[in-house]
Design a protein around this motif. Structure first.
Motif, PDB file in Angstrom:
ATOM      1  N   LEU A  61       5.812 -10.922  15.785  1.00 55.61           N
ATOM      2  CA  LEU A  61       6.624 -11.780  16.642  1.00 55.61           C
ATOM      3  C   LEU A  61       7.201 -12.934  15.826  1.00 55.61           C
ATOM      4  N   PRO A  62       8.250 -13.580  16.322  1.00 56.03           N
ATOM      5  CA  PRO A  62       8.827 -14.722  15.612  1.00 56.03           C
ATOM      6  C   PRO A  62       7.830 -15.842  15.339  1.00 56.03           C
ATOM      7  N   ASN A  63       6.764 -15.949  16.177  1.00 51.62           N
ATOM      8  CA  ASN A  63       5.781 -17.006  15.957  1.00 51.62           C
ATOM      9  C   ASN A  63       4.734 -16.631  14.901  1.00 51.62           C
ATOM     10  N   GLY A  64       4.845 -15.411  14.340  1.00 54.44           N
ATOM     11  CA  GLY A  64       3.918 -14.977  13.297  1.00 54.44           C
ATOM     12  C   GLY A  64       2.803 -14.080  13.788  1.00 54.44           C
ATOM     13  N   LEU A  65       2.594 -13.994  15.102  1.00 58.19           N
ATOM     14  CA  LEU A  65       1.544 -13.131  15.633  1.00 58.19           C
ATOM     15  C   LEU A  65       1.911 -11.670  15.377  1.00 58.19           C
ATOM     16  N   ARG A  66       0.926 -10.903  14.943  1.00 55.24           N
ATOM     17  CA  ARG A  66       1.129  -9.485  14.670  1.00 55.24           C
ATOM     18  C   ARG A  66       0.454  -8.637  15.744  1.00 55.24           C
ATOM     19  N   TYR A  67       0.982  -7.434  15.941  1.00 60.45           N
ATOM     20  CA  TYR A  67       0.368  -6.537  16.906  1.00 60.45           C
ATOM     21  C   TYR A  67       0.405  -5.106  16.383  1.00 60.45           C
ATOM     22  N   ALA A  68      -0.477  -4.278  16.941  1.00 57.92           N
ATOM     23  CA  ALA A  68      -0.516  -2.841  16.651  1.00 57.92           C
ATOM     24  C   ALA A  68      -0.902  -2.138  17.941  1.00 57.92           C
ATOM     25  N   VAL A  69      -0.108  -1.165  18.363  1.00 57.83           N
ATOM     26  CA  VAL A  69      -0.363  -0.452  19.615  1.00 57.83           C
ATOM     27  C   VAL A  69      -0.257   1.046  19.362  1.00 57.83           C
ATOM     28  N   ARG A  70      -0.979   1.833  20.169  1.00 58.96           N
ATOM     29  CA  ARG A  70      -0.903   3.287  20.059  1.00 58.96           C
ATOM     30  C   ARG A  70      -1.350   3.924  21.365  1.00 58.96           C
ATOM     31  N   ARG A  71      -0.951   5.168  21.553  1.00 57.05           N
ATOM     32  CA  ARG A  71      -1.417   5.952  22.690  1.00 57.05           C
ATOM     33  C   ARG A  71      -2.645   6.753  22.261  1.00 57.05           C
ATOM     34  N   ASN A  72      -3.664   6.759  23.131  1.00 61.58           N
ATOM     35  CA  ASN A  72      -4.848   7.574  22.921  1.00 61.58           C
ATOM     36  C   ASN A  72      -5.432   7.888  24.292  1.00 61.58           C
ATOM     37  N   GLY A  73      -5.547   9.167  24.623  1.00 60.60           N
ATOM     38  CA  GLY A  73      -6.008   9.564  25.946  1.00 60.60           C
ATOM     39  C   GLY A  73      -7.484   9.855  26.039  1.00 60.60           C
ATOM     40  N   VAL A  74      -8.277   9.357  25.078  1.00 61.72           N
ATOM     41  CA  VAL A  74      -9.728   9.587  25.103  1.00 61.72           C
ATOM     42  C   VAL A  74     -10.440   8.257  25.286  1.00 61.72           C
ATOM     43  N   PRO A  75     -11.159   8.053  26.386  1.00 62.54           N
ATOM     44  CA  PRO A  75     -11.153   8.900  27.590  1.00 62.54           C
ATOM     45  C   PRO A  75      -9.895   8.652  28.416  1.00 62.54           C
ATOM     46  N   PRO A  76      -9.565   9.563  29.308  1.00 69.57           N
ATOM     47  CA  PRO A  76      -8.338   9.408  30.103  1.00 69.57           C
ATOM     48  C   PRO A  76      -8.365   8.124  30.936  1.00 69.57           C
ATOM     49  N   GLY A  77      -7.216   7.458  30.992  1.00 69.76           N
ATOM     50  CA  GLY A  77      -7.071   6.285  31.845  1.00 69.76           C
ATOM     51  C   GLY A  77      -7.573   4.987  31.265  1.00 69.76           C
ATOM     52  N   GLN A  78      -8.254   5.031  30.114  1.00 66.12           N
ATOM     53  CA  GLN A  78      -8.829   3.802  29.553  1.00 66.12           C
ATOM     54  C   GLN A  78      -7.915   3.206  28.488  1.00 66.12           C
ATOM     55  N   SER A  86       0.835  -1.203   0.000  1.00 66.50           N
ATOM     56  CA  SER A  86       0.000   0.000   0.000  1.00 66.50           C
ATOM     57  C   SER A  86       0.868   1.250   0.000  1.00 66.50           C
ATOM     58  N   ASP A  87       0.380   2.290  -0.693  1.00 68.36           N
ATOM     59  CA  ASP A  87       1.041   3.591  -0.630  1.00 68.36           C
ATOM     60  C   ASP A  87       0.209   4.604   0.144  1.00 68.36           C
ATOM     61  N   ILE A  88      -0.798   4.112   0.876  1.00 67.32           N
ATOM     62  CA  ILE A  88      -1.619   4.986   1.716  1.00 67.32           C
ATOM     63  C   ILE A  88      -0.729   5.618   2.792  1.00 67.32           C
ATOM     64  N   PRO A  89      -0.879   6.904   3.054  1.00 64.60           N
ATOM     65  CA  PRO A  89      -0.075   7.531   4.118  1.00 64.60           C
ATOM     66  C   PRO A  89      -0.291   6.827   5.459  1.00 64.60           C
ATOM     67  N   GLN A  90       0.793   6.434   6.091  1.00 62.73           N
ATOM     68  CA  GLN A  90       0.681   5.694   7.339  1.00 62.73           C
ATOM     69  C   GLN A  90       0.284   6.614   8.487  1.00 62.73           C
ATOM     70  N   ASP A  91      -0.499   6.064   9.395  1.00 63.38           N
ATOM     71  CA  ASP A  91      -0.834   6.771  10.634  1.00 63.38           C
ATOM     72  C   ASP A  91       0.352   6.596  11.576  1.00 63.38           C
ATOM     73  N   PRO A  92       1.097   7.666  11.848  1.00 59.55           N
ATOM     74  CA  PRO A  92       2.332   7.510  12.630  1.00 59.55           C
ATOM     75  C   PRO A  92       2.099   7.127  14.084  1.00 59.55           C
ATOM     76  N   ASP A  93       0.867   7.254  14.575  1.00 58.36           N
ATOM     77  CA  ASP A  93       0.610   6.914  15.974  1.00 58.36           C
ATOM     78  C   ASP A  93       0.508   5.411  16.209  1.00 58.36           C
ATOM     79  N   TRP A  94       0.280   4.647  15.159  1.00 62.38           N
ATOM     80  CA  TRP A  94       0.245   3.190  15.299  1.00 62.38           C
ATOM     81  C   TRP A  94       1.664   2.643  15.241  1.00 62.38           C
ATOM     82  N   HIS A  95       1.988   1.754  16.167  1.00 59.65           N
ATOM     83  CA  HIS A  95       3.281   1.069  16.194  1.00 59.65           C
ATOM     84  C   HIS A  95       3.013  -0.416  15.936  1.00 59.65           C
TER      85      HIS A  95
END
Length: 600
Positions: free
Chosen positions: A77-94, A64-73
């Motif tokens: 993993l070596p076993n093939g499992l994929r992950y995506a993590v990001r910070r979002n403070g809405v709502p706070p603490g959740q 894809s050449d879609i502009p990446q969302d830089p907030d997603w990381h």
């Protein structure tokens, strides 16, 4: 690219298309291989797994050449499992956690119907890491409510598990991911658990039937006849659910629940580096050494199947729906792909606008709409829904077909196109303006949907830039809209369903005839667009006065009554910052009910 708008501009009532995928007991599914062929997994205990380097390339954007969302990381993993993590403070603490497995009811064999959904239920009961029922109690101690904060859903093509931690801490997230890793790898699929949960699943199966569900099942069976989707509701059937054993259900789990088919998503008020390390810590030990199963064949639309079907459900409106179907195919989620899809959207919006105008002017139908969608990786289809104004449904179908035929015969005016573009432009600018207030749980859910339809996500600004670039390139011109209109109403199979209030032995033949009848000349003359400004609107008159104010309950709500009888409810909420929602409801002629949701 999931962030781009997809829906038609003018939705009708709960139409046939909306009924295609009626949720049944939280879930949905097509065949794979027999459970006898599901080999037992070769699982390496977590303690024996050797940590290896994590691939942190953005796997979501491969091809894809879609502009990446830089907030997603991202990471794999070596076993093939994929992950995506990001910070979002809405709502706070959740913090929102989602675990998606690429397997749904379309992966079941005939003898496994309902197993994907059954496993969804069993997974929440317990695993190798927690006793039966303990996971719910752990999360309740963290402040969650089962059913709203902890839930799951099975669809034809996926099963995903949801957890929203209202007051998340690093230790709470660590414990939650540990529990969820056990749920995925080693759920407690025991004879006792199967016996205890079977009545719950069967109750959902028994409670599901109703007029709308029956109609939706009939539409799906007709549109996708000859394909697994035709009869693969995630709820399964009584026969296979009653015959399910711990061994057969576990065989389905062991065949499809694998790390390389799993994605873990974390979005919320937490350091992404911390979330990433917790995912790595808790999911790296899940290792499979047996061969990977091939995805089942979801088939293609079959033109040899019956073209029409008549349903009799007196409790729902007379409704005609048909689909022009094409084989589904994977497309890399690129900028040009999305821009062409936007051209298709505008072409259908023009038709929907004309249908709406005709209905409002006293036409033969109350409502009608056209939509373009991919359905469960089984077909790409153009769907048409019509609600007749009276008993003459044949005239209603002809008139709707005439509007479509007229759109395919001569190009739309640039003024029509610009009006639809202006609405799209405004909607996407609003997404840009409000993205900062978007909740982390919604972003996690958006990523789940993007994965299911094999697309990417981007920022609201990235989506808007794709639209703006297409406008600048002149892609929304009459010739392009005409070509799109003609293309989306051509397919390899066309199937139709009509719902009536009384049996009619001739309705099927009549429906087939009206769908092939000559409708040239029925569309009438197109109305030219005229500009309207506020100076041409009638004066509003003197402002009204407030006659009463009344506090409602303990949540800060207030009821306001004006001198002309209009009532307003004001409800403050801090769950989404920077947003104000307005809902206006008209009841019986002049009486109006205004509901305002104010977000501070």
């Amino acid at each position: 690219m999931f962030a781009l708008p997809r829906a038609a501009a003018y939705p009708v009532i709960a139409t046939a298309f909306a009924l295609l995928l009626v949720p049944t007991g939280q879930g949905w599914a097509a065949p794979s291989k027999s459970s006898a062929g599901h080999g037992a997994p070769k699982t390496v205990p977590a303690a024996a797994a050797t940590p290896a380097a994590v691939d942190r390339s953005p796997w979501l954007y491969n091809g894809s050449d879609i502009p990446q969302d830089p907030d997603w990381h991202f990471g794999t993993l070596p076993n093939g499992l994929r992950y995506a993590v990001r910070r979002n403070g809405v709502p706070p603490g959740q913090v929102a956690v989602r675990v998606r497995v690429d397997a749904g009811s379309l992966y079941e064999t005939e003898s496994e119907r309902g197993f994907a959904h059954f496993i969804e239920h069993l997974t929440f009961r317990g695993s190798a890491y927690v006793p039966d029922g303990e996971a719910k109690r752990v999360w309740q101690r963290m402040g969650t409510t089962f059913g709203s904060d902890t839930n799951a859903q099975t669809t034809p093509t996926q099963t995903f598990f949801k957890l929203d931690l209202p007051s998340a801490t690093e230790s709470g997230l660590d414990e939650s991911l540990h529990i969820m890793s056990g749920m995925m790898e080693s759920p407690a699929i025991t004879p006792q658990a199967v016996t205890a949960e079977r009545p719950v699943v069967l109750a959902e199966q028994r409670e599901a039937p109703g007029a709308q569900v029956r109609f939706g099942d009939a539409v799906r069976a007709t549109f996708f006849a000859g394909q697994p989707l035709a009869d693969r509701s995630p709820i399964g059937n009584i026969k296979t659910l009653e015959a399910a054993t711990a061994e057969t259900v576990k065989a389905f789990h062991d065949h499809w629940y694998r790390p390389e088919r799993t994605v873990v998503i974390v979005s919320g008020d937490i350091d992404p580096a911390v979330a990433e390390q917790l995912v790595i810590k808790n999911f790296s030990g899940w290792v499979r050494n047996d061969p990977k199963p091939a995805d089942p064949d979801f088939g293609k639309p079959d033109p040899s199947q019956p073209a029409t079907r008549v349903i009799v459900e007196p409790s729902i409106p007379t409704l005609i729906t048909w689909a022009v179907l094409r084989p589904w195919q994977f497309n890399n989620d690129t900028i040009i792909f999305n821009q062409k899809r936007l051209v298709d959207q505008v072409a259908l919006r023009v038709i929907n606008r004309r249908l709406e105008s005709r209905a409002r002017s006293g036409g033969s139908f109350l409502q009608a709409s056209v939509q373009l969608n991919d359905e469960a990786r089984s077909a790409n289809g153009t769907f048409v829904d019509v609600v007749p104004a009276g008993d003459d449904w044949e005239k209603a179908v002809k008139d709707v077909r005439a509007v479509i035929a007229d759109a395919a015969a001569a190009p739309a005016t640039q003024a029509e196109i610009d009006r639809e573009l202006a609405e799209l432009d405004a909607a996407m600018k609003n997404q840009v303006a409000t993205q900062a207030a978007e909740a982390g749980a919604k972003q996690a859910d958006d990523l789940i949907e993007a994965l299911d339809i094999r697309e990417t996500v981007t920022t609201a600004q990235g989506s808007y830039d794709v639209l703006a670039a297409a406008e600048k390139a002149g892609m929304f011109n009459p010739d392009a809209i005409l070509a799109s209109t003609r293309r989306v109403f051509v397919g390899t199979a066309t199937h139709a369903v009509i719902n009536l209030h009384a049996p009619d032995a001739t309705a099927g033949q009549r429906l087939a005839a009206v769908l092939s009848a000559d409708v040239s000349g029925l569309a009438g003359a197109r109305k030219a667009l005229t500009k309207v400004d506020f100076s041409k609107l009638p004066p509003l008159g003197a402002p009204g006065t407030v006659t009463s104010r009344e506090k409602l309950g303990d949540f800060g709500s207030e009821k306001v009554v004006f001198s002309n009888g209009v009532r307003m409810i004001v409800f403050p909420s801090s769950s989404e910052t920077g947003r104000v929602y307005v809902r206006v409801r008209c009841v019986r002629r002049q009486r109006q009910w205004h509901r305002f949701e104010v977000v501070n």
